[in-house]
Design a protein around this motif. Sequence first.
Motif, short mmCIF file in Angstrom:
data_model
loop_
_atom_site.label_atom_id
_atom_site.label_comp_id
_atom_site.label_asym_id
_atom_site.label_seq_id
_atom_site.Cartn_x
_atom_site.Cartn_y
_atom_site.Cartn_z
N LYS A 96 0.73 -1.33 -0.03
CA LYS A 96 0.10 0.00 0.08
C LYS A 96 0.92 1.40 0.00
CE LYS A 96 -3.73 2.15 2.22
NZ LYS A 96 -4.98 2.06 3.62
N TRP A 97 1.94 1.50 0.66
CA TRP A 97 2.89 2.29 0.78
C TRP A 97 4.40 1.91 0.59
CZ3 TRP A 97 0.36 1.83 5.84
CH2 TRP A 97 -1.04 2.52 5.89
N ASP A 98 4.88 2.43 -0.37
CA ASP A 98 6.38 2.16 -0.87
C ASP A 98 6.74 0.55 -0.84
OD1 ASP A 98 6.53 5.03 -0.59
OD2 ASP A 98 6.88 4.85 1.68
N ASN A 99 5.90 -0.30 -0.87
CA ASN A 99 6.38 -1.59 -1.10
C ASN A 99 7.37 -2.02 -0.15
OD1 ASN A 99 4.50 -2.73 -3.40
ND2 ASN A 99 5.35 -0.51 -4.11
N LYS A 100 7.45 -1.88 1.11
CA LYS A 100 8.44 -2.51 2.03
C LYS A 100 7.95 -2.26 3.64
CE LYS A 100 10.36 1.96 2.33
NZ LYS A 100 11.87 3.10 2.23
N VAL A 101 8.76 -2.63 4.36
CA VAL A 101 8.66 -2.69 5.81
C VAL A 101 8.51 -1.24 6.21
CG1 VAL A 101 9.33 -3.17 8.14
CG2 VAL A 101 9.64 -4.99 6.18
N LYS A 102 7.32 -0.85 6.71
CA LYS A 102 7.08 0.71 6.84
C LYS A 102 6.43 0.65 8.45
CE LYS A 102 6.75 3.97 4.76
NZ LYS A 102 7.53 5.15 4.60
N TYR A 103 6.54 1.87 9.00
CA TYR A 103 5.89 2.13 10.16
C TYR A 103 4.37 2.93 9.74
CZ TYR A 103 9.66 1.53 13.01
OH TYR A 103 11.12 1.08 13.56
N SER A 104 3.48 2.78 10.57
CA SER A 104 2.12 3.15 10.11
C SER A 104 1.29 3.60 11.44
CB SER A 104 1.30 2.62 9.46
OG SER A 104 1.10 1.43 9.94
N TYR A 105 0.19 4.47 11.43
CA TYR A 105 -0.52 4.72 12.57
C TYR A 105 -1.77 4.00 12.77
CZ TYR A 105 2.36 9.09 12.95
OH TYR A 105 3.28 10.11 13.33
N VAL A 106 -2.17 3.79 14.02
CA VAL A 106 -3.07 2.75 14.01
C VAL A 106 -4.33 3.70 14.48
CG1 VAL A 106 -4.12 1.15 16.02
CG2 VAL A 106 -1.68 1.13 15.01
N GLU A 107 -5.39 3.67 13.53
CA GLU A 107 -6.40 4.66 13.63
C GLU A 107 -7.34 4.37 15.01
OE1 GLU A 107 -8.66 4.59 10.11
OE2 GLU A 107 -6.99 5.39 8.80
N ASN A 108 -7.31 3.00 15.27
CA ASN A 108 -8.22 2.60 16.44
C ASN A 108 -7.89 3.40 17.55
OD1 ASN A 108 -7.30 0.24 14.48
ND2 ASN A 108 -9.17 -0.65 15.20
N LEU A 109 -6.62 3.88 17.72
CA LEU A 109 -6.16 4.72 18.84
C LEU A 109 -6.11 6.01 18.55
CD1 LEU A 109 -3.12 2.49 19.89
CD2 LEU A 109 -5.48 2.52 20.88
N GLY A 110 -6.98 6.46 17.52
CA GLY A 110 -7.23 7.97 17.32
C GLY A 110 -6.09 8.72 16.53
N CYS A 111 -4.90 7.72 15.89
CA CYS A 111 -3.95 8.09 15.12
C CYS A 111 -4.34 8.17 13.58
CB CYS A 111 -2.56 7.53 15.68
SG CYS A 111 -2.09 7.61 17.26
N LYS A 112 -4.47 9.32 13.08
CA LYS A 112 -4.87 9.45 11.68
C LYS A 112 -4.17 10.21 10.79
CE LYS A 112 -9.63 7.97 12.62
NZ LYS A 112 -11.07 8.62 12.54
N TYR A 113 -2.87 10.24 11.09
CA TYR A 113 -1.67 11.08 10.32
C TYR A 113 -1.15 10.34 9.26
CZ TYR A 113 -2.51 13.45 14.78
OH TYR A 113 -3.19 13.89 15.87
N GLY A 114 -1.25 10.90 8.09
CA GLY A 114 -0.50 10.26 7.15
C GLY A 114 -0.89 8.77 6.70
N LYS A 115 -0.07 7.92 6.74
CA LYS A 115 -0.12 6.68 6.59
C LYS A 115 -0.77 6.00 7.81
CE LYS A 115 3.67 6.23 3.18
NZ LYS A 115 4.06 7.78 3.34
N SER A 116 -2.20 5.63 7.86
CA SER A 116 -2.84 5.10 8.90
C SER A 116 -3.60 4.02 8.39
CB SER A 116 -3.21 5.95 9.79
OG SER A 116 -4.37 6.61 9.12
N ARG A 117 -4.08 3.15 9.42
CA ARG A 117 -5.10 2.22 8.97
C ARG A 117 -5.75 1.72 10.11
NH1 ARG A 117 -4.02 -1.84 5.33
NH2 ARG A 117 -1.47 -1.12 4.96
#
Length: 235
Positions: free
Chosen positions: A146-167
């Motif tokens: 989904k983002w850059d085709n590699k191991v990445k950090y992302s935000y957890v929307e379930n915890l209210g974190c919806k910045y940039g790359k999140s799910r």
Amino acid sequence: MIIFTAREFMNRLCELECHKTLYVLGGFGLPANIKNKTRVKNAQVYNRSNGREKMIDGASSDTFFFDCIGMVKAVLWGWNGNTQANYGGATYGANGVPDTNCEGMIKLCKDVSSEFHDIQEGEFLYMKGHCGIYMGDGIAIECTPKWDNKVKYSYVENLGCKYGKSRSWEKHGKLPWIEYATVETTKPLKYIAQSGDSISKLIKKGIITDKAKFIEINKLKYPYWLIKGKEYTLC
């Protein structure tokens, strides 16, 4: 069989993000040599579609192939970034960790829940067809096309974190090979207030479990309104 503490597990996952990685279906830390490039292309039609074959062929020799569940299994199997080892230093099926998919792994987890207010560092994150690991402070690590085709950090929307790359994830659970900290020693979670949030609504959702303590920790004053975009500490 316990393999790592949650902290050790997360440190190993952090090391992955420091390496060159490429999302390849069926990958669990394979070095990008000619043999493995041929192997992954022959094994999965997906790896030969939509320009993915070109990406695989163009990967440098210090790149490692992972998919989402392969990232988790590789670390549990002892992956250490060795480009000369067939599986990057991992031993297939080691430590009693089975070769399973995301659905199989969530079934092996303990304390599986769709509520995220009590999630702990190092827990397995699950949604249909995809997985990751919770790293704390509202952040996950995952391997995704989904983002850059590699191991990445992302935000957890379930915890209210919806910045940039999140799910938004469906469930989380404790892997049986990881020693998790007790609830008392786990640092407080954070929650970023969304539009329309109130303490009563968050209590109904299970995000806030102790109203008085929440008010005290965050030094709220009557009428205890929550400000959209502000980060609050959960008890």
